[in-house]
Design a protein around this motif. Structure first.
Motif, PDB file in Angstrom:
ATOM      1  N   THR A  21       0.828  -1.207   0.000  1.00  0.00           N
ATOM      2  CA  THR A  21       0.000   0.000   0.000  1.00  0.00           C
ATOM      3  C   THR A  21       0.860   1.254   0.000  1.00  0.00           C
ATOM      4  O   THR A  21       0.604   2.200  -0.750  1.00  0.00           O
ATOM      5  CB  THR A  21      -0.960  -0.005   1.208  1.00  0.00           C
ATOM      6  N   SER A  25       1.051   3.954  -3.249  1.00  0.00           N
ATOM      7  CA  SER A  25       0.722   5.376  -3.137  1.00  0.00           C
ATOM      8  C   SER A  25       1.936   6.283  -3.301  1.00  0.00           C
ATOM      9  O   SER A  25       1.794   7.438  -3.685  1.00  0.00           O
ATOM     10  CB  SER A  25      -0.001   5.662  -1.822  1.00  0.00           C
ATOM     11  N   HIS A 136     -11.161   2.611  12.030  1.00  0.00           N
ATOM     12  CA  HIS A 136     -11.279   2.862  10.594  1.00  0.00           C
ATOM     13  C   HIS A 136     -10.737   4.236  10.201  1.00  0.00           C
ATOM     14  O   HIS A 136     -10.657   4.548   9.020  1.00  0.00           O
ATOM     15  CB  HIS A 136     -12.739   2.712  10.145  1.00  0.00           C
ATOM     16  N   ASP A 137     -10.337   5.047  11.182  1.00  0.00           N
ATOM     17  CA  ASP A 137      -9.831   6.389  10.913  1.00  0.00           C
ATOM     18  C   ASP A 137      -8.330   6.374  10.632  1.00  0.00           C
ATOM     19  O   ASP A 137      -7.604   5.471  11.073  1.00  0.00           O
ATOM     20  CB  ASP A 137     -10.116   7.307  12.109  1.00  0.00           C
ATOM     21  N   VAL A 138      -7.880   7.392   9.935  1.00  0.00           N
ATOM     22  CA  VAL A 138      -6.458   7.549   9.622  1.00  0.00           C
ATOM     23  C   VAL A 138      -5.681   7.873  10.894  1.00  0.00           C
ATOM     24  O   VAL A 138      -6.098   8.708  11.695  1.00  0.00           O
ATOM     25  CB  VAL A 138      -6.261   8.653   8.556  1.00  0.00           C
ATOM     26  N   THR A 149       0.829   0.163  12.241  1.00  0.00           N
ATOM     27  CA  THR A 149      -0.429  -0.522  11.989  1.00  0.00           C
ATOM     28  C   THR A 149      -0.555  -1.697  12.951  1.00  0.00           C
ATOM     29  O   THR A 149       0.441  -2.159  13.518  1.00  0.00           O
ATOM     30  CB  THR A 149      -0.534  -1.016  10.531  1.00  0.00           C
ATOM     31  N   ASP A 162      -9.353  -1.296   7.589  1.00  0.00           N
ATOM     32  CA  ASP A 162      -9.352  -0.289   6.523  1.00  0.00           C
ATOM     33  C   ASP A 162      -8.587   0.964   6.937  1.00  0.00           C
ATOM     34  O   ASP A 162      -7.925   1.582   6.105  1.00  0.00           O
ATOM     35  CB  ASP A 162     -10.787   0.093   6.156  1.00  0.00           C
ATOM     36  N   GLY A 163      -8.693   1.331   8.203  1.00  0.00           N
ATOM     37  CA  GLY A 163      -7.998   2.526   8.680  1.00  0.00           C
ATOM     38  C   GLY A 163      -6.487   2.417   8.548  1.00  0.00           C
ATOM     39  O   GLY A 163      -5.805   3.407   8.271  1.00  0.00           O
ATOM     40  N   ALA A 166      -5.732   3.020   4.909  1.00  0.00           N
ATOM     41  CA  ALA A 166      -5.891   4.447   4.615  1.00  0.00           C
ATOM     42  C   ALA A 166      -4.699   5.229   5.149  1.00  0.00           C
ATOM     43  O   ALA A 166      -4.191   6.139   4.481  1.00  0.00           O
ATOM     44  CB  ALA A 166      -7.195   4.964   5.224  1.00  0.00           C
ATOM     45  N   THR A 167      -4.231   4.853   6.334  1.00  0.00           N
ATOM     46  CA  THR A 167      -3.064   5.524   6.919  1.00  0.00           C
ATOM     47  C   THR A 167      -1.815   5.226   6.095  1.00  0.00           C
ATOM     48  O   THR A 167      -0.996   6.123   5.847  1.00  0.00           O
ATOM     49  CB  THR A 167      -2.878   5.087   8.383  1.00  0.00           C
ATOM     50  N   LYS A 169      -1.708   4.596   2.945  1.00  0.00           N
ATOM     51  CA  LYS A 169      -1.829   5.361   1.698  1.00  0.00           C
ATOM     52  C   LYS A 169      -1.409   6.814   1.917  1.00  0.00           C
ATOM     53  O   LYS A 169      -0.650   7.382   1.134  1.00  0.00           O
ATOM     54  CB  LYS A 169      -3.262   5.288   1.175  1.00  0.00           C
ATOM     55  N   VAL A 170      -1.893   7.423   2.996  1.00  0.00           N
ATOM     56  CA  VAL A 170      -1.526   8.801   3.327  1.00  0.00           C
ATOM     57  C   VAL A 170      -0.014   8.901   3.556  1.00  0.00           C
ATOM     58  O   VAL A 170       0.633   9.850   3.100  1.00  0.00           O
ATOM     59  CB  VAL A 170      -2.324   9.289   4.568  1.00  0.00           C
TER      60      VAL A 170
END
Length: 184
Positions: A21, A25, A136-138, A149, A162-163, A166-167, A169-170
């Motif tokens: 991931t 990104s 689920h939050d970043v 993680t 999922d969070g 997403a993290t 990816k950011v």
């Protein structure tokens, strides 16, 4: 175009998914450290040619895996000539527990980068630390030093949160942006 490499070890597949991931990104090349702690000659060449190296390892017993440590020890040949000096560095880790001493692993990766006279980039994202925040939050794990993680010990790599993705990816987007800024 900037050259970014993500070099990582994954014991059970969770760290591999995070590495993929981050690499996607960031537009980075992936280098997997094998089960014996080795990478190939072409991998060492890619690391030498990179503008940015992102280190990744699971946290086992409060630090990097022995396979990652073997890779790090092998990098002493590069250290001797300061071959990675002034490259950008960053790091990430995964473990089964919410804390799981992941910060110790990030400190190890940071120290490795400093031994190589590299520049370090952290998360660059505020944590999700409100009452309404969820897994689920970043940046729910609330790391500033690098990407953290969490994968419960009974969760397969397909059951990761999922969070965390997403993290990751950011984090990859940040690495790409900082690399571009430093290589203009």
């Amino acid at each position: 175009m900037s050259k970014i490499v993500v070099v990582y070890h994954s014991g059970y597949g969770h760290t591999k998914r995070i590495a993929e991931t981050v690499a996607e990104s960031a537009g980075a090349q992936l280098i997997a450290i094998d089960a014996e702690g080795n990478v190939g000659e072409a991998d060492w060449a890619a690391l030498a040619d990179a503008d940015t190296i992102v280190f990744g390892s699971p946290t086992y017993m409060g630090t990097v895996s022995w396979q990652f440590k073997k890779f790090a020890d092998a990098s002493s040949k590069v250290w001797f000539t300061q071959g990675w000096k002034d490259k950008l560095a960053a790091g990430f880790t995964n473990s089964a527990s919410m804390n799981g001493d992941k910060l110790s692993t990030l400190h190890y990766l940071f120290t490795l980068s400093q031994q190589h006279s590299m520049l370090w980039a952290g998360m660059g994202v505020m944590p999700s630390n409100k009452k309404s925040s969820t897994r689920h939050d970043v940046n729910f794990v609330a790391s500033f030093a690098g990407l953290m993680t969490t994968s419960p010990s009974d969760a397969s790599p397909d059951e990761m949160m999922d969070g965390d993705f997403a993290t990751a990816k950011v984090f990859g987007e940040r690495i790409k942006a900082v690399t571009a800024r430093l290589t203009r």
